[in-house]
Enzyme design. Structure first.
Site, short mmCIF file in Angstrom:
data_model
loop_
_atom_site.label_atom_id
_atom_site.label_comp_id
_atom_site.label_asym_id
_atom_site.label_seq_id
_atom_site.Cartn_x
_atom_site.Cartn_y
_atom_site.Cartn_z
N GLU A 157 0.81 -1.23 0.00
CA GLU A 157 0.00 0.00 0.00
C GLU A 157 0.84 1.28 0.00
O GLU A 157 0.32 2.35 -0.23
CB GLU A 157 -1.00 0.01 1.16
CG GLU A 157 -0.41 -0.12 2.54
CD GLU A 157 -0.53 -1.54 3.06
OE1 GLU A 157 -0.34 -2.48 2.25
OE2 GLU A 157 -0.79 -1.71 4.26
N ASN A 158 2.13 1.15 0.28
CA ASN A 158 2.96 2.34 0.19
C ASN A 158 3.35 2.68 -1.26
O ASN A 158 4.12 3.62 -1.47
CB ASN A 158 4.21 2.22 1.08
CG ASN A 158 4.99 0.96 0.83
OD1 ASN A 158 4.42 -0.13 0.75
ND2 ASN A 158 6.29 1.09 0.68
#
Lengths: 216, 241
Positions: free
Chosen positions: A49-50
């Protein structure tokens, strides 16, 4: 034979259920292990998700790149075909229903699929959510990977969660060291049992009404 | 001639006032604009509200800013980490206010601010304690919560390369919150390894167009690159092995 299977064996079991071609997010902690057991030749694209699709395994120590990390802030590598993107796009992939599978850890899962995994609500505890709430409601299939029991021997599968929820009615399946539980409209259905554990043991350990859906 | 280049990090953070809301890019240490944060510490503005995904790692960058006592409030998604001891101590002593926001809502609230959106409905956090007090609406049979934009006075962002117009290219997952934070602040300040000639950045590779950027400052090549090539030889903290 033991009463259940190891964390690595469980990760390998989950990996079997990740379909070819799927986009998958593996949560921080134990779920990350699933990546190590994806069958050779099966093409699965890992999302972190980064801001990355196409995440590869950890690098050699002298090839660590501080700009290239996963959501657990560990060093990773980029596979051919990797794409980078900013955070709003990354969460659009979840919320927008583009992510096929996510595997999350849990404090508790209720028989209606409610998930609690971010806070025990204790005084003095510092809460942290990260992407868990977005993943829980966003991925098409939300799987939980956890020990069946807490360190104190309490069942993590419950009638209703006593800890603050991460997401309501979001979990499809719970992979534990003792058995696999599907969330159904009638509560948990046991589809597979590990080690010497019996269905009767599961009834006793969880204190829940379970359906025996094992094929054996 | 448009020239958004400033010659020092001190000039870059000039004018950040006491009580300002400051977005700081980065996910953990990746993409954290450490040189700008150090300049902000030096500059001395206090009573700050900080927007970041985390609440500092180790004793450097954002953690050092917190340790100075210059931050009154932090808006973030994931403060508790193995190396967040500075924040943990301040929080337990009641010396810092925390607004905890799920990561996707944090990102979208920042994006909304930069895009001129007055508010939006998100399905994240429905049925959780974070839904308390929020306006709820059902669309197409599903429940959503009203989320409001997060704007800032300043954004501190770490990019890879820039030109004098403020066009920014990023590197790998260090991009993270940079592009959206750059859009959501009154004044966006970007540190990069290198400022290149106008036209040297591939237009297809510019992620943040200069319209969103006010100041750029070069801080030198990161330790794990040499002339733009990855050479490694560092740990995750960027320290030489």
């Amino acid at each position: 034979m033991s009463t259940g299977i190891s964390r690595e064996q469980l990760a390998a079991r989950i990996a079997q259920d990740i379909p070819e071609g799927s986009y998958v997010n593996l949560g921080i902690g134990a779920p990350t292990l699933v990546a190590d057991f994806l069958p050779q030749g099966r093409e699965v694209i890992l999302h972190t998700e980064n801001g990355m699709l196409g995440m590869g395994p950890s690098p050699e120590p002298d090839r660590v790149d501080p700009d290239l990390i996963n959501a657990g802030k560990q060093a990773v590598t980029a596979l051919p075909g990797t794409a980078y993107f900013h955070h709003a796009d990354s969460f659009a992939m979840m919320r927008g229903g583009h992510l096929d599978v996510c595997v999350l850890g849990a404090f508790q899962v209720a028989e209606n699929g409610d998930l609690a995994n971010w806070s025990t609500g204790g005084p003095g505890a510092i809460p942290a959510i990260g992407g868990a709430m977005d993943l829980a409601i966003g991925a098409k299939s939300v799987y939980v990977m956890t020990d069946l029991l807490t360190k104190n021997g309490e069942s993590k599968l419950v009638t209703s969660c006593t800890y603050p929820l991460t997401g309501a009615r979001c979990v499809a399946r719970v992979y534990t060291d003792r058995a696999i539980f599907d969330v159904t409209p009638d509560g948990f259905a046991v589809t597979e049992i590990f080690g010497e554990t019996t269905f009767a043991d599961l009834l006793e350990l969880t204190g829940l009404q379970l359906k025996d859906a094992t094929q054996r | 001639m448009i020239d958004k280049t400033v010659s020092s990090v001190a000039d870059a953070v000039a004018g950040i006032h006491d009580g300002a809301t400051v977005m700081i890019g980065g996910f953990g240490r990746a993409g954290q604009p450490v040189e700008l944060i150090n300049a902000l510490i030096e500059q001395g503005a206090s009573g700050l509200t900080i927007v970041n995904n985390n609440a500092g790692n180790g004793d450097v960058g954002l953690a050092a800013l917190l340790a100075k006592g210059h931050v009154k409030k932090i808006i973030c998604s994931f403060p508790r980490q193995s190396d967040s001891w500075v924040f943990d101590g301040l929080y337990r002593e009641g010396k810092i206010e925390l607004e905890l926001v799920p990561q996707g809502n944090l990102a979208e609230r920042i994006r909304a601010a930069g895009a001129g959106i007055g508010g939006f409905y998100s399905p994240t956090a429905v049925g959780t304690p974070l839904a308390e007090g929020k306006e709820s609406r059902v669309f197409d049979g599903r429940e959503y919560l009203l989320e409001l934009p997060i704007k800032a006075d300043f954004a501190l962002v770490s990019g890879y390369r820039a030109d004098r117009w403020g066009n920014i290219a990023y590197r790998e997952t260090a991009r993270n919150f940079g592009p959206i934070m750059a859009t959501a602040a009154e004044t966006t300040i970007v540190q990069v390894d290198e400022i290149v000639e106008l036209g040297a950045l591939d237009p297809e590779a510019i992620v943040t167009p200069g319209i969103f950027v006010n100041r750029v400052v070069a801080v030198g090549e990161r330790r794990w690159l040499r002339n733009g090539e990855f050479v490694g030889g560092v740990n995750l903290e960027g320290e030489a092995l």
